[in-house]
Scaffold this active site. Structure first.
Site, PDB file in Angstrom:
ATOM      1  N   ASP A   1     -19.102  94.336  45.552  1.00  0.00           N
ATOM      2  CA  ASP A   1     -19.778  94.330  44.256  1.00  0.00           C
ATOM      3  C   ASP A   1     -18.767  93.864  43.219  1.00  0.00           C
ATOM      4  O   ASP A   1     -17.817  94.567  42.907  1.00  0.00           O
ATOM      5  CB  ASP A   1     -20.265  95.763  43.951  1.00  0.00           C
TER       6      ASP A   1
ATOM      7  N   GLY B   1     -18.100  93.228  39.629  1.00  0.00           N
ATOM      8  CA  GLY B   1     -18.571  93.504  38.270  1.00  0.00           C
ATOM      9  C   GLY B   1     -17.683  92.822  37.249  1.00  0.00           C
ATOM     10  O   GLY B   1     -16.756  92.084  37.603  1.00  0.00           O
TER      11      GLY B   1
ATOM     12  N   LYS C   1     -15.476  96.204  43.599  1.00  0.00           N
ATOM     13  CA  LYS C   1     -15.584  97.394  44.423  1.00  0.00           C
ATOM     14  C   LYS C   1     -16.103  96.986  45.800  1.00  0.00           C
ATOM     15  O   LYS C   1     -16.874  96.023  45.897  1.00  0.00           O
ATOM     16  CB  LYS C   1     -16.567  98.405  43.806  1.00  0.00           C
TER      17      LYS C   1
ATOM     18  N   TYR D   1     -39.321  90.456  34.423  1.00  0.00           N
ATOM     19  CA  TYR D   1     -38.451  89.601  33.619  1.00  0.00           C
ATOM     20  C   TYR D   1     -39.090  88.233  33.435  1.00  0.00           C
ATOM     21  O   TYR D   1     -39.647  87.663  34.374  1.00  0.00           O
ATOM     22  CB  TYR D   1     -37.104  89.428  34.331  1.00  0.00           C
TER      23      TYR D   1
ATOM     24  N   ASP E   1     -26.815  93.116  40.005  1.00  0.00           N
ATOM     25  CA  ASP E   1     -26.453  94.536  40.161  1.00  0.00           C
ATOM     26  C   ASP E   1     -27.577  95.454  39.673  1.00  0.00           C
ATOM     27  O   ASP E   1     -27.820  96.516  40.242  1.00  0.00           O
ATOM     28  CB  ASP E   1     -25.116  94.859  39.458  1.00  0.00           C
TER      29      ASP E   1
ATOM     30  N   ASP F   1     -26.818 102.389  34.658  1.00  0.00           N
ATOM     31  CA  ASP F   1     -25.581 101.891  35.258  1.00  0.00           C
ATOM     32  C   ASP F   1     -24.530 101.799  34.158  1.00  0.00           C
ATOM     33  O   ASP F   1     -24.538 100.883  33.341  1.00  0.00           O
ATOM     34  CB  ASP F   1     -25.817 100.531  35.922  1.00  0.00           C
TER      35      ASP F   1
HETATM   36  N1  LIG Z   1      -9.851 102.535  38.296  1.00  0.00           N
HETATM   37  C1  LIG Z   1     -10.610 102.092  37.294  1.00  0.00           C
HETATM   38  N2  LIG Z   1     -10.457 100.828  36.829  1.00  0.00           N
HETATM   39  C2  LIG Z   1     -11.219 100.355  35.832  1.00  0.00           C
HETATM   40  N3  LIG Z   1     -12.195 101.071  35.247  1.00  0.00           N
HETATM   41  C3  LIG Z   1     -12.402 102.330  35.668  1.00  0.00           C
HETATM   42  C4  LIG Z   1     -11.636 102.890  36.714  1.00  0.00           C
HETATM   43  N4  LIG Z   1     -12.088 104.137  36.933  1.00  0.00           N
HETATM   44  C5  LIG Z   1     -13.087 104.348  36.052  1.00  0.00           C
HETATM   45  N5  LIG Z   1     -13.285 103.270  35.281  1.00  0.00           N
HETATM   46  C6  LIG Z   1     -14.295 103.153  34.221  1.00  0.00           C
HETATM   47  O1  LIG Z   1     -15.341 102.393  34.777  1.00  0.00           O
HETATM   48  C7  LIG Z   1     -15.841 101.461  33.822  1.00  0.00           C
HETATM   49  C8  LIG Z   1     -16.285 100.222  34.544  1.00  0.00           C
HETATM   50  O2  LIG Z   1     -17.323 100.604  35.405  1.00  0.00           O
HETATM   51  P1  LIG Z   1     -17.734  99.729  36.643  1.00  0.00           P
HETATM   52  O3  LIG Z   1     -19.033 100.273  37.100  1.00  0.00           O
HETATM   53  O4  LIG Z   1     -16.640  99.640  37.627  1.00  0.00           O
HETATM   54  O5  LIG Z   1     -17.888  98.325  35.893  1.00  0.00           O
HETATM   55  P2  LIG Z   1     -18.288  96.903  36.373  1.00  0.00           P
HETATM   56  O6  LIG Z   1     -19.315  97.043  37.466  1.00  0.00           O
HETATM   57  O7  LIG Z   1     -18.854  96.322  35.135  1.00  0.00           O
HETATM   58  O8  LIG Z   1     -17.052  96.201  36.827  1.00  0.00           O
HETATM   59  C9  LIG Z   1     -14.716 101.219  32.845  1.00  0.00           C
HETATM   60  O9  LIG Z   1     -15.250 101.094  31.562  1.00  0.00           O
HETATM   61  C10 LIG Z   1     -13.834 102.450  32.961  1.00  0.00           C
HETATM   62  O10 LIG Z   1     -14.022 103.334  31.865  1.00  0.00           O
HETATM   63  C1  LIG Z   2     -25.779  93.380  32.193  1.00  0.00           C
HETATM   64  C2  LIG Z   2     -24.553  93.036  33.016  1.00  0.00           C
HETATM   65  C3  LIG Z   2     -23.546  92.343  32.127  1.00  0.00           C
HETATM   66  C4  LIG Z   2     -23.943  94.343  33.556  1.00  0.00           C
HETATM   67  O1  LIG Z   2     -22.754  94.026  34.235  1.00  0.00           O
HETATM   68  P1  LIG Z   2     -21.639  95.117  34.613  1.00  0.00           P
HETATM   69  O2  LIG Z   2     -21.502  96.046  33.476  1.00  0.00           O
HETATM   70  O3  LIG Z   2     -22.143  95.846  35.836  1.00  0.00           O
HETATM   71  O4  LIG Z   2     -20.392  94.363  34.914  1.00  0.00           O
HETATM   72  C5  LIG Z   2     -24.942  92.174  34.255  1.00  0.00           C
HETATM   73  O5  LIG Z   2     -25.964  92.771  34.961  1.00  0.00           O
HETATM   74  C6  LIG Z   2     -25.360  90.779  33.849  1.00  0.00           C
HETATM   75  O6  LIG Z   2     -24.543  89.923  33.621  1.00  0.00           O
HETATM   76  N1  LIG Z   2     -26.675  90.526  33.762  1.00  0.00           N
HETATM   77  C7  LIG Z   2     -27.244  89.261  33.396  1.00  0.00           C
HETATM   78  C8  LIG Z   2     -28.125  89.400  32.218  1.00  0.00           C
HETATM   79  C9  LIG Z   2     -29.347  90.245  32.467  1.00  0.00           C
HETATM   80  O7  LIG Z   2     -29.355  91.122  33.347  1.00  0.00           O
HETATM   81  O8  LIG Z   2     -30.340  90.021  31.775  1.00  0.00           O
HETATM   82  K   LIG Z   3     -23.440  97.998  34.379  1.00  0.00           K
END
Ligand SMILES: Nc1ncnc2c1ncn2[C@@H]1O[C@H](COP(=O)(O)OP(=O)(O)O)[C@@H](O)[C@H]1O
Ligand SMILES: CC(C)(COP(=O)(O)O)[C@@H](O)C(=O)NCCC(=O)O
Ligand SMILES: [K+]
Length: 240
Positions: free
Chosen positions: A6, A8, A13, A88, A97, A115
């Site tokens: 995944d 992000g 992850k 949508y 995601d 999320d």
């Molecule tokens: N080890 C880590 N590294 C980065 N962010 C972390 C970690 N542990 C917890 N977080 C928290 O998780 C958030 C990001 O969530 P996550 O679901 O991993 O994001 P994304 O899917 O957008 O990459 C960050 O804003 C931070 O506060």
């Molecule tokens: C809304 C998001 C930025 C969330 O991303 P994340 O926080 O998980 O990194 C992602 O799902 C995205 O880029 N979406 C595209 C726009 C949409 O869902 O309408």
């Molecule tokens: K998210």
């Protein structure tokens, strides 16, 4: 063993699925993925990847996978209306995601999913269809943007996880953003979550622990991966 990735906006992850879904904690970015593959590549039978990150990040991970797993099939997961439809306007624009995090509830047909990642998304599944949702800056993003865009609002990292009135700049910002997200999530839950008896609010994402005690939501840290497994099995079945 299946490897699920995944990608992000903050971090990468990964989960391995043999008997059950297990987060691979050592993998946090492309480099640690490569280190892990160095030791574990031979046990991987198939890979699925879901990415909402920039194209360059995706390409980097993609080439790491190619070099360590040259003969293993890598599926990039995409929206599939046959598994779960969205309302949508342009389904291809829905973050993968968000769609994946709803997929585990597709059969049941009702759920509200929060999320709490880089962005905080709230999505509503009703009548077995994604009805739409909300996208807000996540807790860290709200804090960073305020610090960057204001002259006076610079502050040490204050503890997240509280919603009471702030007594310092840092508290006002962190408590304020958490309270705003909690209130919105509760509001959406009240509007759409009453159609089912069991708790229908689910929370996932890196910042989910901060919502604890403020929101009646079931914690499902691996929700996106649960969805990935469903989507991947469907693709494998279709390829047979
Ligand atoms: N080890 C880590 N590294 C980065 N962010 C972390 C970690 N542990 C917890 N977080 C928290 O998780 C958030 C990001 O969530 P996550 O679901 O991993 O994001 P994304 O899917 O957008 O990459 C960050 O804003 C931070 O506060
Ligand atoms: C809304 C998001 C930025 C969330 O991303 P994340 O926080 O998980 O990194 C992602 O799902 C995205 O880029 N979406 C595209 C726009 C949409 O869902 O309408
Ligand atoms: K998210």
């Amino acid at each position: 063993m299946k490897l699920l990735i995944d990608l992000g906006n903050t971090r990468l992850k990964a989960c391995a699925h043999g008997e059950s879904l297990q987060l691979v904690g050592e993998i946090v970015d492309n480099h640690t993925l490569a280190v892990w593959l160095e030791r574990n590549a031979t046990s991987i039978t198939v890979v699925a990847i879901a990415s909402v990150a920039a194209r360059e990040s995706y390409q980097l991970v993609s080439s790491t996978l190619k070099s360590y797993l040259p003969s293993i099939q890598v599926f990039r997961l995409q929206y599939d209306a046959g598994l779960l439809a969205t309302s949508y306007e342009f389904p291809e624009q829905l973050g993968i995601d968000r769609w994946l995090a709803l997929l585990p509830f597709a059969k049941r047909g009702e759920a509200v999913v929060i999320d709490a990642g880089t962005a905080c998304t709230i999505d509503v599944l009703s009548n077995s269809k994604h009805q739409g949702g909300y996208i807000l800056p996540g807790l860290r993003l709200q804090r960073d943007v305020l610090a960057q865009q204001t002259a006076a609002v610079s502050f040490p990292r204050s503890q997240l996880g509280e919603v009471r009135l702030g007594l310092s700049t840092g508290e006002c910002v962190s408590h304020g953003s958490l309270r705003a997200l909690v209130t919105l999530a509760n509001d959406v839950g009240e509007e759409f979550g009453q159609t089912v008896e069991r708790a229908s609010l689910y929370i996932t994402g890196g910042d989910a622990p901060y919502f604890e005690g403020h929101l009646e939501a079931e914690k499902r840290p691996l929700l996106v991966f649960e969805g990935m497994l469903i989507a991947l099995d469907h693709l494998i079945e279709g390829n047979k």
